[in-house]
Motif scaffolding. Structure first.
Motif, PDB file in Angstrom:
ATOM      1  N   GLU A  78      -5.506   1.643  -5.777  1.00  0.00           N
ATOM      2  CA  GLU A  78      -4.940   0.331  -5.446  1.00  0.00           C
ATOM      3  C   GLU A  78      -4.340   0.334  -4.038  1.00  0.00           C
ATOM      4  N   SER A  79      -3.721   1.456  -3.675  1.00  0.00           N
ATOM      5  CA  SER A  79      -3.152   1.571  -2.337  1.00  0.00           C
ATOM      6  C   SER A  79      -4.241   1.483  -1.276  1.00  0.00           C
ATOM      7  N   MET A  80      -5.357   2.156  -1.502  1.00  0.00           N
ATOM      8  CA  MET A  80      -6.449   2.113  -0.534  1.00  0.00           C
ATOM      9  C   MET A  80      -7.039   0.705  -0.430  1.00  0.00           C
ATOM     10  N   GLU A  81      -7.088  -0.008  -1.544  1.00  0.00           N
ATOM     11  CA  GLU A  81      -7.560  -1.400  -1.505  1.00  0.00           C
ATOM     12  C   GLU A  81      -6.647  -2.257  -0.634  1.00  0.00           C
ATOM     13  N   ASP A  82      -5.340  -2.064  -0.768  1.00  0.00           N
ATOM     14  CA  ASP A  82      -4.400  -2.819   0.066  1.00  0.00           C
ATOM     15  C   ASP A  82      -4.549  -2.443   1.535  1.00  0.00           C
ATOM     16  N   CYS A  83      -4.763  -1.170   1.817  1.00  0.00           N
ATOM     17  CA  CYS A  83      -4.976  -0.746   3.209  1.00  0.00           C
ATOM     18  C   CYS A  83      -6.209  -1.428   3.796  1.00  0.00           C
ATOM     19  N   ALA A  84      -7.277  -1.479   3.003  1.00  0.00           N
ATOM     20  CA  ALA A  84      -8.509  -2.115   3.488  1.00  0.00           C
ATOM     21  C   ALA A  84      -8.286  -3.599   3.765  1.00  0.00           C
ATOM     22  N   ALA A 134       0.835  -1.209   0.000  1.00  0.00           N
ATOM     23  CA  ALA A 134       0.000   0.000   0.000  1.00  0.00           C
ATOM     24  C   ALA A 134       0.867   1.254   0.000  1.00  0.00           C
ATOM     25  N   ILE A 135       1.924   1.246   0.810  1.00  0.00           N
ATOM     26  CA  ILE A 135       2.830   2.400   0.859  1.00  0.00           C
ATOM     27  C   ILE A 135       3.515   2.581  -0.499  1.00  0.00           C
ATOM     28  N   ALA A 136       3.997   1.479  -1.064  1.00  0.00           N
ATOM     29  CA  ALA A 136       4.661   1.556  -2.365  1.00  0.00           C
ATOM     30  C   ALA A 136       3.728   2.121  -3.429  1.00  0.00           C
ATOM     31  N   ILE A 157      -2.121   5.434   9.495  1.00  0.00           N
ATOM     32  CA  ILE A 157      -1.276   6.541   9.024  1.00  0.00           C
ATOM     33  C   ILE A 157      -1.355   6.636   7.502  1.00  0.00           C
ATOM     34  N   ASN A 158      -1.227   5.494   6.859  1.00  0.00           N
ATOM     35  CA  ASN A 158      -1.196   5.496   5.395  1.00  0.00           C
ATOM     36  C   ASN A 158      -2.556   5.837   4.792  1.00  0.00           C
ATOM     37  N   VAL A 159      -3.623   5.452   5.477  1.00  0.00           N
ATOM     38  CA  VAL A 159      -4.956   5.860   5.015  1.00  0.00           C
ATOM     39  C   VAL A 159      -5.077   7.382   5.092  1.00  0.00           C
TER      40      VAL A 159
END
Length: 253
Positions: free
Chosen positions: A77-83, A66-68, A103-105
């Motif tokens: 795509e990052s938000m999907e990984d965070c979820a 998600a960070i990457a 934090i990343n969200v």
């Protein structure tokens, strides 16, 4: 060391341990500002663990990816990984890792100019990281929080957090992160009228960044210096600082 260990750990016999090593290698690449390599290691760890029961390592691999993806501006795509990471980490009760996901969200929301949504997420995550004594990630959260508050024109709240940020800077071992943290501190001080203090801090940051070859921080510092010079009525100094910022080669960043 991690690469040598990876050669000794079988994906079949010890998938969790191998995933832990892959996640560690991803963290090394994150420190080197290589989101492409972070994503590669995260992908490998996720592929290893996806068919197994939920684990903290799977949650960390999803967070790493998600960070990457966030750094690559692949925000959806990052938000999907965070979820996905939140679901996994909640199921295994890893509250510290959940705070790191939050934090990343919050940062994702801020990058998409959703500052009002980012504010409560970052504030809550920063406070939880204080309790866990995760000072490295707390610093990152509080810097993001300060910038969000400036975007929301709440300079008083941003300034109120400066004392804690200053404490965290003293605990941060990485010179590049200390420079960036002090740059954000200078932004807050400048925005709230503490021009003398901001100017002194900014001059120190710019000198340090220039000596270290840290082009992004040097350029951002020059832009802040140009703004301060304009407000002071010094057109010559403003022009010099603005030209220094514009002359930065961002192609390798």
């Amino acid at each position: 060391g991690f690469e040598a260990l990876l050669g000794e750990v079988s994906a079949t016999d010890a998938p969790l341990l191998r995933a832990r090593v892959l996640n560690a290698l991803g963290n090394v690449q994150l420190r080197r500002d290589r989101p492409d390599r972070v994503a590669e290691f995260s992908d490998q760890a996720i592929a290893l663990l996806d068919g197994l029961p939920p684990s903290p390592e799977l949650g960390r691999a999803l967070t790493g990816r998600a960070i990457a993806r966030s750094l690559q501006s692949r925000y959806d795509e990052s938000m999907e990984d965070c979820a996905r990471a939140r679901v996994v980490l909640e199921s295994v009760g890893d509250r510290l890792a959940l705070a790191r996901v939050d934090i990343n969200v919050g940062i994702l929301d801020a990058r998409r100019a959703r500052h009002a949504e980012a504010l409560p997420v970052l504030a809550a995550a920063a406070d939880r990281l204080t309790a866990y004594r995760d000072f490295n990630n707390e610093l990152f959260a509080r810097l993001s929080l300060a910038r969000v508050r400036l975007e929301l024109l709440d300079g008083r709240a941003a300034l109120a957090g400066d004392e804690r940020v200053r404490e965290l800077v003293q605990l941060e071992p990485a010179p590049a992160k200390r420079r960036y943290a002090n740059l954000v501190r200078a932004m807050v001080l400048q925005a709230t009228g503490h021009l003398s203090e901001s100017g002194a801090l900014l001059a120190s940051v710019r000198a340090d960044a220039t000596a270290a070859g840290d082009a992004p921080v040097a350029a951002m510092g020059a832009a802040l210096a140009a703004r301060a010079a304009i407000e002071a009525g010094d057109a010559t100094r403003a022009l010099e600082a603005a030209q220094a910022s514009l002359a930065t080669d961002w192609s390798g960043e």
